[in-house]
Write an enzyme that holds these catalytic residues in place. Structure first.
Site, short mmCIF file in Angstrom:
data_model
loop_
_atom_site.label_atom_id
_atom_site.label_comp_id
_atom_site.label_asym_id
_atom_site.label_seq_id
_atom_site.Cartn_x
_atom_site.Cartn_y
_atom_site.Cartn_z
N HIS A 59 -7.53 -4.06 9.94
CA HIS A 59 -7.20 -3.97 8.67
C HIS A 59 -5.99 -4.84 8.44
O HIS A 59 -5.05 -4.88 9.00
CB HIS A 59 -6.67 -2.46 8.10
CG HIS A 59 -5.90 -1.77 8.76
ND1 HIS A 59 -5.88 -0.64 9.29
CD2 HIS A 59 -4.46 -2.12 8.64
CE1 HIS A 59 -4.75 -0.11 9.69
NE2 HIS A 59 -3.72 -1.22 9.28
N ASP B 14 0.92 -1.22 0.08
CA ASP B 14 -0.11 0.02 0.05
C ASP B 14 0.71 1.15 0.25
O ASP B 14 2.10 1.35 0.18
CB ASP B 14 -1.03 0.00 1.35
CG ASP B 14 -0.28 -0.46 2.41
OD1 ASP B 14 1.00 -0.64 2.35
OD2 ASP B 14 -0.97 -1.00 3.38
N GLU C 257 -9.65 -1.41 5.07
CA GLU C 257 -10.15 -0.89 6.47
C GLU C 257 -11.80 -1.68 6.81
O GLU C 257 -12.02 -2.14 5.66
CB GLU C 257 -10.67 0.31 6.51
CG GLU C 257 -9.18 1.48 6.18
CD GLU C 257 -8.47 1.47 7.77
OE1 GLU C 257 -8.52 0.43 8.50
OE2 GLU C 257 -7.49 2.47 7.90
N ASP D 165 -7.60 -2.13 14.32
CA ASP D 165 -9.02 -2.21 13.66
C ASP D 165 -9.37 -3.29 12.91
O ASP D 165 -10.35 -3.26 12.24
CB ASP D 165 -9.39 -0.47 13.01
CG ASP D 165 -8.91 -0.43 11.92
OD1 ASP D 165 -7.82 -1.41 11.46
OD2 ASP D 165 -8.89 0.39 11.12
C1 F6R Z 1 1.64 -1.68 6.07
C2 F6R Z 1 0.20 -2.28 6.18
C3 F6R Z 1 -0.61 -2.27 7.41
C4 F6R Z 1 0.28 -2.61 8.75
C5 F6R Z 1 -0.40 -2.41 9.97
C6 F6R Z 1 0.07 -2.76 11.17
O1 F6R Z 1 2.04 -1.67 4.82
O2 F6R Z 1 -0.15 -2.71 5.17
O3 F6R Z 1 -1.66 -3.13 7.24
O4 F6R Z 1 0.86 -3.83 8.54
O5 F6R Z 1 -1.18 -1.12 9.96
O6 F6R Z 1 1.09 -1.83 11.28
P1 F6R Z 1 2.17 -1.87 12.49
O7 F6R Z 1 3.10 -3.18 11.98
O8 F6R Z 1 3.04 -0.53 12.35
O9 F6R Z 1 1.67 -2.10 13.89
#
Ligand code: F6R
Length: 258
Positions: free
Chosen positions: A137, A66, A142, A135
């Site tokens: 995702h 992303d 989301e 949340d």
């Molecule tokens: C990042 C991504 C997100 C993260 C998620 C957890 O490329 O796709 O889904 O994996 O927000 O983020 P952290 O690891 O920083 O808690």
């Protein structure tokens, strides 16, 4: 779905071992890489193996999940910049072989279609590394995301923007409201998926992902439809799993059936 409950350090080594084995059998492996805190220990472990001469990713390729919309080239929080710092700089992969969706494109929908084509053109993703948001995702799909979605523009939730403000010096206003993200349908096409979650803040999302009903409310639950997923969690992230004893038992006796 396999669940491995262990320490954050061991998670990094276990996934790096798996990637090393994959690359040994197929040097042109296509990796799916995530940004954020969760995969950092994996990238560190890969870096150690490359520095020790035990692994080379020189012929591998990688696709990110992303990207924020509207961050200009050179912005330090752009996921393209983050992946270059956290992953590319640690290993010997060709920087040109690491691709991501272009969140700064004039035509974002066209950029999303181009990204899907690029992944398809590379033969698809052999091993996808994922984190999970508090949340629920995965990538930036989301709650409410279509379980069949493809790469597209999404609006970030208030929770995700709050969680990610730490990458913008705590300035919530600086966190973009939109992103481009691989869809849940795109992610499901990866041949193998490993998900990393550590810390108490992830416990509810992990419990839903592994044991909840499949629903758009908790997008990670779509992984229950994938035939080859391992969820790596530390004790804190595993703390709301009802069947944690069973997962520990399964792992302890795995050698009896392998
Ligand atoms: C990042 C991504 C997100 C993260 C998620 C957890 O490329 O796709 O889904 O994996 O927000 O983020 P952290 O690891 O920083 O808690």
């Amino acid at each position: 779905m396999e669940v491995v409950i262990t320490t954050a350090d061991e998670i990094g080594d276990l996934i790096a071992d798996e990637i090393a084995a994959l690359v040994a059998s197929a040097p042109e492996t296509v990796l799916g890489v995530a940004t954020g805190s969760s995969p950092l220990r994996v990238y560190e472990a890969l870096g150690r193996r490359v520095s020790a001469g035990e692994l080379s990713l020189a012929r591998a390729r990688a696709f990110t999940l992303d990207e924020y919309v509207g961050l200009p080239a050179g912005h330090p929080a752009r996921y393209d910049a983050v992946i270059r710092e956290e992953f590319v700089a640690r290993v010997d992969i060709d920087p040109a072989a690491v691709r991501g969706p272009d969140g700064d494109a004039d035509d974002l929908d066209a950029a999303c279609r181009r990204y899907e084509d690029e992944i398809r053109g590379a033969g698809g993703i052999d091993l996808q590394i994922l984190g999970i948001g508090t949340d629920g995702h995965i990538a930036f799909n989301e709650p409410g995301s279509s379980l069949a979605s493809r790469t597209r523009v999404k609006t970030l939730t208030a929770q995700t923007r709050l969680d990610n403000a730490r990458f913008f010096d705590g300035d919530l206003d600086a966190v973009p409201r939109h992103c481009l993200t691989q869809g849940l349908g795109t992610i499901l096409e990866a041949r193998r998926i490993v998900l990393v979650a550590t810390g108490e803040a992830k416990a509810q999302a992990v419990a839903q992902l592994v044991e909840g009903a499949v629903s758009a409310r908790w997008p990670g639950t779509v992984l229950q439809h994938h035939p080859d997923v391992t969820v790596f969690v530390d004790e804190a992230a595993a703390s709301q799993l009802e069947l944690s004893d069973y997962y520990r038992d399964t792992r302890a006796h795995r050698s009896l059936v392998q």
